[in-house]
Design a protein around this motif. Structure first.
Motif, PDB file in Angstrom:
ATOM      1  N   ARG A  78       0.833  -1.201   0.000  1.00 53.06           N
ATOM      2  CA  ARG A  78       0.000   0.000   0.000  1.00 53.06           C
ATOM      3  C   ARG A  78       0.869   1.254   0.000  1.00 53.06           C
ATOM      4  O   ARG A  78       0.647   2.189  -0.766  1.00 53.06           O
ATOM      5  N   ILE A  82       1.039   3.914  -3.084  1.00 55.07           N
ATOM      6  CA  ILE A  82       0.549   5.271  -2.829  1.00 55.07           C
ATOM      7  C   ILE A  82       1.624   6.292  -3.189  1.00 55.07           C
ATOM      8  O   ILE A  82       1.341   7.326  -3.812  1.00 55.07           O
ATOM      9  N   MET A 104      -1.688   7.642   4.691  1.00 55.02           N
ATOM     10  CA  MET A 104      -2.706   7.101   3.796  1.00 55.02           C
ATOM     11  C   MET A 104      -2.731   5.580   3.756  1.00 55.02           C
ATOM     12  O   MET A 104      -3.771   4.981   3.471  1.00 55.02           O
ATOM     13  N   GLU A 105      -1.594   4.937   4.043  1.00 51.28           N
ATOM     14  CA  GLU A 105      -1.517   3.478   3.914  1.00 51.28           C
ATOM     15  C   GLU A 105      -2.487   2.751   4.831  1.00 51.28           C
ATOM     16  O   GLU A 105      -2.853   1.603   4.578  1.00 51.28           O
ATOM     17  N   ALA A 107      -5.528   3.947   5.580  1.00 51.66           N
ATOM     18  CA  ALA A 107      -6.897   4.389   5.320  1.00 51.66           C
ATOM     19  C   ALA A 107      -7.488   3.823   4.038  1.00 51.66           C
ATOM     20  O   ALA A 107      -8.692   3.936   3.814  1.00 51.66           O
ATOM     21  N   VAL A 108      -6.661   3.229   3.191  1.00 50.83           N
ATOM     22  CA  VAL A 108      -7.161   2.724   1.907  1.00 50.83           C
ATOM     23  C   VAL A 108      -7.421   1.221   1.996  1.00 50.83           C
ATOM     24  O   VAL A 108      -6.748   0.498   2.724  1.00 50.83           O
ATOM     25  N   SER A 109      -8.405   0.774   1.241  1.00 51.97           N
ATOM     26  CA  SER A 109      -8.745  -0.648   1.225  1.00 51.97           C
ATOM     27  C   SER A 109      -7.860  -1.386   0.228  1.00 51.97           C
ATOM     28  O   SER A 109      -7.256  -0.780  -0.666  1.00 51.97           O
ATOM     29  N   ASP A 110      -7.815  -2.702   0.363  1.00 52.12           N
ATOM     30  CA  ASP A 110      -7.054  -3.508  -0.588  1.00 52.12           C
ATOM     31  C   ASP A 110      -7.647  -3.395  -1.989  1.00 52.12           C
ATOM     32  O   ASP A 110      -6.921  -3.457  -2.987  1.00 52.12           O
ATOM     33  N   LEU A 112      -9.063  -0.705  -3.303  1.00 54.50           N
ATOM     34  CA  LEU A 112      -8.596   0.556  -3.879  1.00 54.50           C
ATOM     35  C   LEU A 112      -7.133   0.448  -4.288  1.00 54.50           C
ATOM     36  O   LEU A 112      -6.733   0.955  -5.349  1.00 54.50           O
ATOM     37  N   VAL A 113      -6.336  -0.216  -3.474  1.00 51.22           N
ATOM     38  CA  VAL A 113      -4.920  -0.396  -3.803  1.00 51.22           C
ATOM     39  C   VAL A 113      -4.777  -1.180  -5.105  1.00 51.22           C
ATOM     40  O   VAL A 113      -3.931  -0.864  -5.949  1.00 51.22           O
ATOM     41  N   ILE A 116      -5.478   1.146  -7.917  1.00 57.90           N
ATOM     42  CA  ILE A 116      -4.328   2.038  -8.118  1.00 57.90           C
ATOM     43  C   ILE A 116      -3.227   1.311  -8.876  1.00 57.90           C
ATOM     44  O   ILE A 116      -2.631   1.848  -9.819  1.00 57.90           O
TER      45      ILE A 116
END
Length: 221
Positions: A78, A82, A104-105, A107-110, A112-113, A116
């Motif tokens: 993540r 990011i 941010m690492e 707060a983001v879901s897998d 979303l990662v 990205i």
């Protein structure tokens, strides 16, 4: 879902083990990395051990279990994706993204990662040249030919491929002196006694201390 603290500890243990090529990581090493007391680290190591994320041995340290390794890799993935996203899409410089990614690492879901990763074309490396773990917890295929600039003798022609010290001040110093990933230069001098390395880039000399040169990974050409 693991807490922010648990994720930070597992990522730190993973990174220290990778950097030192060691299976076991001491409380002192983790304390230095996270800026906390050894006593606090020991307490968390016991907690992680009870959760089967590490194997804990008093006075020796910890070793990540398979579950701890996978979770640490997920957090590191993540973080590095990011960083790459912030550089490629928002135009942030490489000295700005580390601290942003630290926040941010968590707060983001897998999911979303993964989006990205797909959006960026599944990059293998982050803006500092660090490899990005895959979603399955493996490393991208790389050719392990890099060495530290500090180990290169005078006359060597080198290409910068990775920077292991990602502090903003050091990265700003490198940028100011024209040092970036992919840049080629020639080692003019390497004085181990004085602890200095002189690198020439596009006709301009860049003077680095021994510890600074040890943070630059290069390919010899």
């Amino acid at each position: 879902m693991p807490s922010l603290t648990v994720e930070n500890y597992l990522k730190a243990i993973l990174q220290i083990g990778l950097r030192e090529s060691a299976e076991w990581v001491s409380a002192g090493q983790v304390a230095q990395a996270l800026g906390v007391s050894p006593g606090t680290v020991t307490s968390m190591h016991k907690t992680l051990g009870e959760a089967d994320l590490v194997v804990y041995r008093p006075y020796e340290g910890v070793c990540l279990t398979e579950a701890g390794q996978m979770l640490g890799m997920r957090v590191l993935r993540r973080h590095r994706l990011i960083e790459q996203f912030l550089v490629e899409t928002l135009g942030l410089s490489w000295d700005q993204v580390h601290e942003e990614a630290e926040h941010m690492e968590h707060a983001v879901s897998d999911d979303l990662v993964e989006r990205i990763d797909e959006f960026l074309g599944r990059p293998r490396f982050d803006p500092h040249g660090d490899p990005i773990p895959t979603a399955t917890g493996t490393w991208p295929e790389t050719v392990e030919s890099a060495t530290t600039l500090a180990s290169c003798p005078p006359g060597s022609t080198v290409r910068v491929v990775r920077v292991t010290d990602q502090g903003a001040e050091f990265l700003q110093f490198l940028t100011h002196n024209g040092v970036a990933l992919g840049v080629e230069g020639r080692v003019v001098s390497n004085n181990a006694t004085a602890g200095t390395v002189m690198l020439e880039i596009d006709g301009a000399a860049v003077s680095l201390g021994g510890q600074e040169a040890a943070q630059l990974m290069v390919d010899r050409l």
